[in-house]
Design a protein around this motif. Sequence first.
Motif, PDB file in Angstrom:
ATOM      1  N   UNK A  95      14.628   9.811 -33.302  1.00 30.64           N
ATOM      2  CA  UNK A  95      15.126   9.802 -31.917  1.00 30.64           C
ATOM      3  C   UNK A  95      15.555   8.410 -31.478  1.00 30.64           C
ATOM      4  N   UNK A  96      16.496   8.370 -30.540  1.00 30.91           N
ATOM      5  CA  UNK A  96      17.112   7.114 -30.080  1.00 30.91           C
ATOM      6  C   UNK A  96      16.087   6.089 -29.616  1.00 30.91           C
ATOM      7  N   UNK A  97      15.048   6.525 -28.897  1.00 34.68           N
ATOM      8  CA  UNK A  97      14.091   5.558 -28.350  1.00 34.68           C
ATOM      9  C   UNK A  97      13.256   4.878 -29.429  1.00 34.68           C
ATOM     10  N   UNK A  98      13.243   5.423 -30.636  1.00 30.50           N
ATOM     11  CA  UNK A  98      12.472   4.821 -31.726  1.00 30.50           C
ATOM     12  C   UNK A  98      13.306   3.862 -32.573  1.00 30.50           C
ATOM     13  N   UNK A  99      14.610   3.851 -32.371  1.00 33.79           N
ATOM     14  CA  UNK A  99      15.477   2.989 -33.168  1.00 33.79           C
ATOM     15  C   UNK A  99      15.509   1.578 -32.610  1.00 33.79           C
ATOM     16  N   UNK A 100      15.682   0.627 -33.493  1.00 38.60           N
ATOM     17  CA  UNK A 100      15.887  -0.755 -33.073  1.00 38.60           C
ATOM     18  C   UNK A 100      17.284  -0.860 -32.467  1.00 38.60           C
ATOM     19  N   UNK A 101      17.468  -1.746 -31.522  1.00 38.29           N
ATOM     20  CA  UNK A 101      18.774  -1.913 -30.899  1.00 38.29           C
ATOM     21  C   UNK A 101      19.729  -2.599 -31.864  1.00 38.29           C
ATOM     22  N   UNK A 102      20.979  -2.192 -31.792  1.00 38.27           N
ATOM     23  CA  UNK A 102      22.012  -2.804 -32.637  1.00 38.27           C
ATOM     24  C   UNK A 102      22.212  -4.252 -32.201  1.00 38.27           C
ATOM     25  N   UNK A 103      22.415  -5.157 -33.162  1.00 31.87           N
ATOM     26  CA  UNK A 103      22.632  -6.554 -32.784  1.00 31.87           C
ATOM     27  C   UNK A 103      23.940  -6.718 -32.020  1.00 31.87           C
ATOM     28  N   UNK A 104      23.932  -7.625 -31.081  1.00 27.91           N
ATOM     29  CA  UNK A 104      25.133  -7.910 -30.293  1.00 27.91           C
ATOM     30  C   UNK A 104      26.169  -8.600 -31.179  1.00 27.91           C
ATOM     31  N   UNK A 105      27.441  -8.215 -31.072  1.00 28.39           N
ATOM     32  CA  UNK A 105      28.459  -8.919 -31.848  1.00 28.39           C
ATOM     33  C   UNK A 105      28.585 -10.349 -31.339  1.00 28.39           C
ATOM     34  N   UNK A 123       0.837   1.580 -38.938  1.00 31.66           N
ATOM     35  CA  UNK A 123       1.827   0.642 -39.464  1.00 31.66           C
ATOM     36  C   UNK A 123       3.188   1.320 -39.615  1.00 31.66           C
ATOM     37  N   UNK A 124       3.214   2.605 -39.809  1.00 28.78           N
ATOM     38  CA  UNK A 124       4.462   3.344 -39.940  1.00 28.78           C
ATOM     39  C   UNK A 124       5.098   3.682 -38.608  1.00 28.78           C
ATOM     40  N   UNK A 125       4.483   3.307 -37.502  1.00 26.49           N
ATOM     41  CA  UNK A 125       5.010   3.635 -36.174  1.00 26.49           C
ATOM     42  C   UNK A 125       5.923   2.551 -35.612  1.00 26.49           C
ATOM     43  N   UNK A 126       6.329   1.607 -36.409  1.00 19.90           N
ATOM     44  CA  UNK A 126       7.231   0.562 -35.924  1.00 19.90           C
ATOM     45  C   UNK A 126       8.599   1.145 -35.642  1.00 19.90           C
ATOM     46  N   UNK A 127       9.495   0.328 -35.112  1.00 18.34           N
ATOM     47  CA  UNK A 127      10.845   0.796 -34.814  1.00 18.34           C
ATOM     48  C   UNK A 127      11.647   0.941 -36.092  1.00 18.34           C
ATOM     49  N   UNK A 128      12.458   1.965 -36.114  1.00 18.45           N
ATOM     50  CA  UNK A 128      13.267   2.273 -37.292  1.00 18.45           C
ATOM     51  C   UNK A 128      14.592   1.524 -37.230  1.00 18.45           C
ATOM     52  N   UNK A 129      15.302   1.550 -38.331  1.00 20.09           N
ATOM     53  CA  UNK A 129      16.622   0.938 -38.446  1.00 20.09           C
ATOM     54  C   UNK A 129      17.594   1.582 -37.457  1.00 20.09           C
ATOM     55  N   UNK A 130      18.690   0.920 -37.182  1.00 22.73           N
ATOM     56  CA  UNK A 130      19.698   1.401 -36.238  1.00 22.73           C
ATOM     57  C   UNK A 130      20.266   2.747 -36.686  1.00 22.73           C
ATOM     58  N   UNK A 131      20.410   2.949 -37.989  1.00 19.48           N
ATOM     59  CA  UNK A 131      21.019   4.171 -38.516  1.00 19.48           C
ATOM     60  C   UNK A 131      20.005   5.203 -38.975  1.00 19.48           C
ATOM     61  N   UNK A 132      18.732   5.037 -38.667  1.00 18.90           N
ATOM     62  CA  UNK A 132      17.705   5.977 -39.101  1.00 18.90           C
ATOM     63  C   UNK A 132      17.821   7.305 -38.358  1.00 18.90           C
TER      64      UNK A 132
END
Length: 135
Positions: free
Chosen positions: A31-41, A19-28
């Motif tokens: 590593x980059x591949x584990x971060x959620x993508x920033x929302x499009x403006x 359960x802890x292996x989900x994608x992290x926040x944008x500013x976490x």
Amino acid sequence: MRRIVVHIALMAGAALMLAGCGFADVRSPVPEFMRAKAPEPPALEPAPDVKRMLKEKLDSVFTAASQPTSVRVSEPRPNLRGPGWTACVKAEVISVTGKPLGTRTYRVEISGGVIADRQKVEAEDTCNTESYEPV
């Protein structure tokens, strides 16, 4: 029985770890591949025709009692504080008693093709450096 309890505990532990292996926040700090993508403006809406808006609804900026004359408007600029556009509007106005008050300048916020808000310009505002065109 003890074997069943051990299996349940192992399964619960594995489920918690996964359960802890989900994608992290944008500013976490992961590593980059584990971060959620920033929302499009949000897409910028086309520049509004502020002159037409003021001709149709001048009372959204100046009260009718102030009898605004020599109305001038600056070019619309994208709003830095949110969606929509901003523009500066100047006019010569009079008081309720009929005495001239001089030039009053307002910053108007335009959202969805309508004037959503107006604020009186302060001395340090950028409206003082804008170029204006008559309405």
